[in-house]
Design a protein around this motif. Structure first.
Motif: not given
Length: 57
Positions: A1-22
């Motif tokens: 999980m990259g810094v960007l994905q962590i930031g999104l999750y911290a703001h309650n933004i979930t990724l539809n397909s889960g964590i993908d490539s960078s």
């Protein structure tokens, strides 16, 4: 999980397909959702303004 994905999750933004490539399609959609919620230009590009908002600056 990259810094960007962590930031999104911290703001309650979930990724539809889960964590993908960078920076895959799921991450791009998460960035657009975050940008829209923050009143930023929703272009899906995680630039300076997007990262500043993710960091709470």
């Amino acid at each position: 999980m990259g810094v960007l994905q962590i930031g999104l999750y911290a703001h309650n933004i979930t990724l539809n397909s889960g964590i993908d490539s960078s920076f895959g399609p799921s991450t791009k959609q998460g960035v657009i959702k975050f940008q829209t919620s923050q009143g930023l230009s929703a272009d899906g590009i995680a630039g300076r303004d997007t990262f500043a908002r993710l960091a709470g600056v």
